[in-house]
Motif scaffolding. Structure first.
Motif, mmCIF file in Angstrom:
data_model
loop_
_atom_site.group_PDB
_atom_site.id
_atom_site.type_symbol
_atom_site.label_atom_id
_atom_site.label_comp_id
_atom_site.label_asym_id
_atom_site.label_seq_id
_atom_site.Cartn_x
_atom_site.Cartn_y
_atom_site.Cartn_z
ATOM 1 N N VAL A 57 -12.636 1.590 8.895
ATOM 2 C CA VAL A 57 -12.830 0.621 7.824
ATOM 3 C C VAL A 57 -14.314 0.351 7.607
ATOM 4 C CG1 VAL A 57 -12.553 -1.832 7.282
ATOM 5 C CG2 VAL A 57 -10.579 -0.484 7.948
ATOM 6 N N ARG A 104 0.836 -1.199 0.000
ATOM 7 C CA ARG A 104 0.000 0.000 0.000
ATOM 8 C C ARG A 104 0.863 1.238 0.000
ATOM 9 N NH1 ARG A 104 -2.857 -3.739 2.924
ATOM 10 N NH2 ARG A 104 -1.597 -3.391 4.750
ATOM 11 N N ASP A 111 -0.815 -7.420 8.023
ATOM 12 C CA ASP A 111 -0.796 -5.996 7.664
ATOM 13 C C ASP A 111 -1.039 -5.069 8.845
ATOM 14 O OD1 ASP A 111 -3.417 -6.675 8.121
ATOM 15 O OD2 ASP A 111 -4.219 -5.731 6.306
ATOM 16 N N ASP A 139 -11.400 0.656 2.670
ATOM 17 C CA ASP A 139 -11.252 -0.792 2.816
ATOM 18 C C ASP A 139 -10.182 -1.182 3.825
ATOM 19 O OD1 ASP A 139 -13.262 -1.281 0.976
ATOM 20 O OD2 ASP A 139 -11.887 -1.439 -0.723
ATOM 21 N N THR A 140 -9.167 -0.330 4.015
ATOM 22 C CA THR A 140 -8.067 -0.662 4.912
ATOM 23 C C THR A 140 -7.707 0.527 5.795
ATOM 24 O OG1 THR A 140 -6.336 0.039 3.376
ATOM 25 C CG2 THR A 140 -7.090 -2.240 3.187
#
Length: 302
Positions: A180, A25, A72, A202-203
């Motif tokens: 999120v 990312r 992550d 989304d993250t």
């Protein structure tokens, strides 16, 4: 000028941060895991046996323990894309549990499992145990078993270090807060603090990118996840206020394997007593500057 410098920082991170663990990312704080030599080593139980646990028996025959984790979450469960090495507090907890079950480090196989697939992975035997910011709650207990808790998290707020007017959720009136999509933290902000302007991605790494570039005022999720981001960019990010929810993190096991669950409960308590838990915290999440909290009491439910 500070806004310009921070924007430049975010741009530089976007150009150089592509190697961030997990999915490459852009823009997030640079990958910077715990130093391997600073991590504790855990005594492996010799001659350990747990014949009443079908999961343990299968792992012993196989020759290695399969542990589901996250890849992550900085300083919790993070995978280095260059080396494939996992690091973080949850990874250390997994190593402690493996050692107590008689599995040395070389016989641990970490497998990244998304949150939505945790129960299925345990039910189908894809993994033996799961260690990854896994909150114990009644609904999940219907599907899997839980050892622990080994950590008590709670929803909190991540802000920039130059922010001095946000100290808790009541200060979010008129502020833009990121979380999120579909998450409990997002729902709690929307329901309990309607004066805040909630946005979702989304993250969490995208939320952090937007925080660094002044597009949002705060990021919200479990404090332990936010501490990981703060530890990676301590000059730019900080966690503020007290947690405003309770999220007990447990170790997921197959639901019917009570023997394994109780053995892991024993292991958690033993590693807390001998100092391993605190040493692991100090080498990972402790890099955020927040002292190790008192571990929660283990819940040996029947």
């Amino acid at each position: 000028m500070r806004r310009i410098l921070t924007a430049v920082l975010a741009l530089l991170l976007a150009l150089t941060g592509g190697a961030l663990a997990g999915c490459g990312r852009q823009g997030s704080p640079p990958a910077k895991g715990p130093e391997p030599e600073a991590l504790p080593r855990y005594r492996v139980a010799t001659g350990f046996r747990l014949p009443s646990s079908p999961t343990w028996r299968k792992a012993k025959r196989r020759g290695y323990l399969i542990v589901g984790v996250k890849e992550d979450q900085p300083y919790l469960g993070e995978k280095d894309p260059a080396t494939g090495r996992y690091s973080g507090f949850d990874i250390e907890i997994a190593k402690m549990m493996a050692a107590s079950l008689g599995f040395p480090p070389r016989t641990i196989r970490f497998r990244t499992i998304a949150s939505v697939n945790r129960e299925t992975a345990l039910q189908n035997g894809q993994i033996d145990i799961y260690v990854g910011t896994y909150t114990i709650n009644p609904l999940r207990k219907r599907l899997v078993g839980f050892a622990g808790p080994y950590y008590m998290a709670g929803q909190s707020l991540l802000v920039r270090t130059d922010t001095d007017d946000i100290h808790g959720p009541r200060d979010l009136e008129g502020k833009t807060v990121c979380s999120v999509a579909g998450s409990t933290p997002l729902q709690r902000i929307q329901h309990d603090y309607p004066g805040a302007h909630a946005v979702a991605y989304d993250t969490y790494s995208v939320c952090v990118d937007n925080l660094l570039s002044y597009q949002v005022d705060a990021v919200t999720t479990d404090n332990v996840i936010l501490l990981g981001y703060a530890a990676k960019a301590p000059k730019e990010l900080k966690v503020v206020g007290r947690p405003f929810s309770k999220e007990p993190y447990g170790i997921g096991v197959p639901k019917r394997d009570v023997a394994l669950r109780f053995a892991l409960d024993d292991a958690i308590e033993a590693h807390e007593r001998d100092g391993d838990w605190r040493r692991a915290y100090n080498a990972t999440l402790g890099l955020s500057g927040v002292p190790a909290p008192k571990p929660p009491a283990v819940d040996r439910y029947h």
